[in-house]
Enzyme design. Structure first.
Site, short mmCIF file in Angstrom:
data_model
loop_
_atom_site.label_atom_id
_atom_site.label_comp_id
_atom_site.label_asym_id
_atom_site.label_seq_id
_atom_site.Cartn_x
_atom_site.Cartn_y
_atom_site.Cartn_z
N GLU B 130 -45.74 -53.15 -6.27
CA GLU B 130 -44.57 -53.88 -5.77
C GLU B 130 -43.93 -54.63 -6.92
OE1 GLU B 130 -45.80 -56.34 -2.53
OE2 GLU B 130 -46.32 -54.62 -1.27
N ALA B 133 -46.28 -57.32 -7.63
CA ALA B 133 -47.72 -57.06 -7.61
C ALA B 133 -48.01 -55.70 -8.23
CB ALA B 133 -48.26 -57.11 -6.18
N THR B 161 -43.53 -42.69 -8.11
CA THR B 161 -43.32 -41.32 -8.61
C THR B 161 -43.07 -40.38 -7.44
OG1 THR B 161 -44.72 -41.78 -10.50
CG2 THR B 161 -44.38 -39.47 -9.97
N GLU B 240 -57.65 -40.51 -9.91
CA GLU B 240 -56.31 -40.66 -10.51
C GLU B 240 -56.43 -41.04 -11.98
OE1 GLU B 240 -54.00 -43.84 -8.89
OE2 GLU B 240 -52.43 -43.62 -10.40
N ARG B 241 -57.32 -41.97 -12.28
CA ARG B 241 -57.45 -42.43 -13.68
C ARG B 241 -57.99 -41.31 -14.57
NH1 ARG B 241 -59.25 -48.47 -11.78
NH2 ARG B 241 -57.09 -49.21 -11.66
N GLY B 338 -39.03 -35.48 -40.20
CA GLY B 338 -37.77 -35.37 -39.45
C GLY B 338 -37.85 -34.34 -38.34
N GLY B 361 -51.24 -46.15 -13.34
CA GLY B 361 -52.59 -45.93 -12.80
C GLY B 361 -53.58 -46.97 -13.29
N GLY B 362 -53.06 -48.10 -13.72
CA GLY B 362 -53.89 -49.17 -14.28
C GLY B 362 -53.56 -49.36 -15.75
N GLU B 365 -55.21 -53.24 -19.88
CA GLU B 365 -55.79 -54.56 -19.62
C GLU B 365 -56.55 -54.58 -18.30
OE1 GLU B 365 -52.62 -53.95 -20.56
OE2 GLU B 365 -52.89 -54.53 -22.65
#
Lengths: 259, 381
Positions: B130, B133, B161, B240-241, B338, B361-362, B365
């Site tokens: 959110e 959050a 997503t 997921e991680r 380049g 996904g986290g 930290e």
């Protein structure tokens, strides 16, 4: 109807091919094996034929090595079962050795239609399909770009070069060799990958097929391998098209002596 | 035969080869175009459905492939060698929704949703983060209250997503302060989505807000029990991680390949630039850290599943692997100079894509926070 597909495990096209010290054979160390690319068209055509007309598809491979990994992967594309002929007697096999063993296995399974790639990507001999057909007493159609089956009758289109196509009709049994363009091989769908491990895969020796080492003794043996000569420096001809074309022809005639 | 950590069974090996072939033939050619446009390739997602990849972790009786976390890691790894952005859309669909939903839903709910999401007929996503959050997920303020047979949802979810394309979402909201899971269709009255949120990388997937304004959700769209959301959320975060870590690995693999090839072909001062020690440091370091990430990710993946919790492992894998993709992409760009910086080559896209994995996904930290908490608990027992 039982549809056979002869497939060959060959070095993946990205593998680096090396010659054994002494030059008596190619090294199999570090080679990644995969089903020969033209055989993928053969598998797809067999599966499409089965989907259209019913029946079952049986894969056949012949080698001195364990080909079950590549064959299992091919089973995930839709064939129902596989026969892997694995025997040390095939270590120095030539085209006729392979054809003899494959024809025996095909006969034993009772197939009436056989697909295979037009050539294997390793030896590139273009001999085994015709030999299999001959040993079975069947006709064969090579380099097929379109195939239709109606009951026991087939129609096969083959490219004969120069943009000309030849249409061949006949009745089963027949051996068909697949040319690029025959179809677009499908991806192995995940549920089929999961099912592939449960499909029957029989490993047979030459003795299981009623063959002896003498039956598959090679007529042709390759005894000396050499890497191709290093390519020389590239020559870039300067000037307009007319001048460079003239100079190119002169060099081809006078220096390379190929014209 | 020796044990292969990266392809523990024949099915895993065949899956990897199939996805690698699909990636080369179908995913690679469309990646740059969708990156430039910032769009998700819905048809490609449906091709994944045809191949059976959208329900990879769903049991066979539920219509899936019945494979494990390693299989999911393999798919994300291979897809990300060409298009991490699309891989992220695939992750949101196949894990954040399909995997999460399957294990949280009942038979009636599965019957309604699974056929549509397994084929890709319906695109799906998940709403957790959110505006106020993110890492502090328990601080979410979205609410759900009962109204007759229905639920009324209010709140805003952001950085979702597949938000622009999805037909349904798995959404977390608090019921009397307890985090609860719902499945919400796009056409539920009171649900709207914001504009497409433009972003630096992962542009082969889209992102938007989900805005719930007295959004009426049918009562039978409650997943599990009131207050069951934490379990659903935490169970799914682990796979997921690992999938995100695998995406970073895919980026690193591709970048190592590109930089090695470039360093061999590129000549300077009369020799290949791979003869120079500075270039060798980039190549050597990149390869070593990529291999370390590979071993950690696949090792942890053996021990993560719907019934096997392993937060320490999955946090450690993503904490270590996320920077690897970014660093190796950066190294590849430096080796290429380049050319690496220009859009003609894929490295700059992979470089932009890689950063997300340190956040989504986290954050790094949050993994450090979780690891400290879990390890403290473990060693003080």
């Amino acid at each position: 109807m039982k549809i056979g597909v002869c497939i060959k495990s060959t070095p993946d096209t990205s593998s680096r091919i090396q010659i054994n010290p002494g030059g008596d054979d190619l090294s199999e160390a570090g080679v990644k094996w995969a089903t020969s690319p033209y055989d993928m068209f053969a598998i797809e055509e067999a599966v499409q034929t089965k989907e259209a007309t019913g029946g079952e598809v049986i894969l056949f491979s012949a080698s001195h090595q364990d080909t079950s990994k590549e064959v299992r992967k091919a089973l995930a594309l839709g064939p129902d079962s596989a026969v892997c002929i694995q025997d040390d007697g095939l270590a120095k096999a030539d085209s006729l050795s392979f054809a003899t063993s494959l024809a025996k296995a095909i006969e034993a399974e009772g197939c009436t239609l056989v697909f295979t790639g037009k050539r294997a990507s390793d030896g590139n001999n273009i001999q085994v399909p015709a030999m299999v057909a001959e040993l079975l007493g069947w006709p064969h159609v090579s380099f097929v770009t379109d195939f239709e089956l109606d009951g026991e009758s087939f129609k096969a289109v083959r490219a004969v070069g120069g943009g000309v196509e030849e249409v061949i009709t006949g009745n089963l049994p027949v051996v068909i060799t697949a040319e690029r363009g025959l179809n677009s091989p499908r991806y192995a769908k995940l549920p089929m990958i999961v099912k592939a491990k449960k499909k029957p895969l029989a490993t047979k020796s030459l003795a299981d097929l009623g063959l002896t080492a003498d039956d598959v003794a090679p007529i042709v043996t390759l005894s000396n391998y050499e890497p191709p000569a290093e390519r020389g420096d590239c020559i870039i001809l300067e000037g307009d098209a007319a001048t460079t074309a003239k100079e190119l022809v002169r060099r081809l005639r006078e220096e390379a002596k190929v014209l | 035969m020796s044990f292969d950590l990266f392809n523990p069974t024949e099915e895993h090996r065949m899956l990897r080869e199939m996805v690698a072939e699909f990636t080369t033939n179908e995913v690679e050619p469309q990646a740059a175009e969708h990156d430039i446009k910032g769009t998700m390739n819905v048809e490609l997602m449906r091709q994944c459905g045809e191949l059976g990849l959208l329900g990879i972790t769903v049991p066979e009786e539920g219509g899936g492939a019945g494979m494990d976390t390693v299989a999911s890691v393999i798919v994300h790894h291979e897809l990300s060698k060409s298009d991490p952005g699309f891989a992220l859309a695939y992750l949101a669909h196949s894990l954040l929704f399909v995997n999460n939903f399957y294990y949280a839903s009942n038979a009636e709910q599965r019957e309604r949703y699974m056929p549509k999401v397994l084929t890709g007929e319906w695109i799906a996503g998940m709403g957790m983060t959110e505006p106020g959050a993110g890492t502090d997920v328990l601080g979410m303020s979205s609410t759900a209250v009962r109204d007759g047979d229905d639920w009324i949802l209010n709140g805003v979810k952001t950085y979702i997503t597949n938000g622009c394309e999805a037909h349904c979402f798995q959404v977390y909201a608090k019921v009397d302060g307890r985090i609860t899971t719902f499945v919400v269709d796009r056409d539920c009255p009171g649900l709207s989505t914001s504009h497409h949120i433009d972003k630096l990388g992962m542009r082969g997937s889209t992102m938007s807000e989900l805005i719930f304004e007295d959004c009426r959700v049918p009562g039978n769209n409650l997943l599990g029990e009131v207050g069951g959301g934490m379990v659903h959320m935490m169970r799914n975060l682990e796979i997921e991680r690992l999938a995100l870590a695998a995406m970073s690995l895919g980026i690193a693999d591709r970048c190592v390949e590109i930089m090695v090839s470039h360093a061999h072909e590129r000549k300077a001062f009369g020799q290949s630039i791979n003869r120079f020690g500075q270039i060798q440091k980039y190549i050597g370091d990149s390869y070593a850290m990529t291999e370390a990430a590979r071993c950690l990710i696949y090792n942890v993946a053996q021990n993560v599943g719907p019934d096997v919790r392993n937060r320490i492992g999955s946090d450690a894998a993503k904490l270590f692997a996320a920077p690897v993709g970014k660093i190796v992409a950066d190294n590849a760009m430096q080796v290429m100079g380049g050319q690496g910086y220009c859009r003609e080559y894929p490295v700059e896209r992979l470089w932009r894509d890689a950063k997300l994995i340190e956040i989504g996904g986290g954050t790094l930290e949050s993994h450090q926070k979780n690891l400290t908490k879990d390890l403290s608990a473990k060693f003080r027992q």
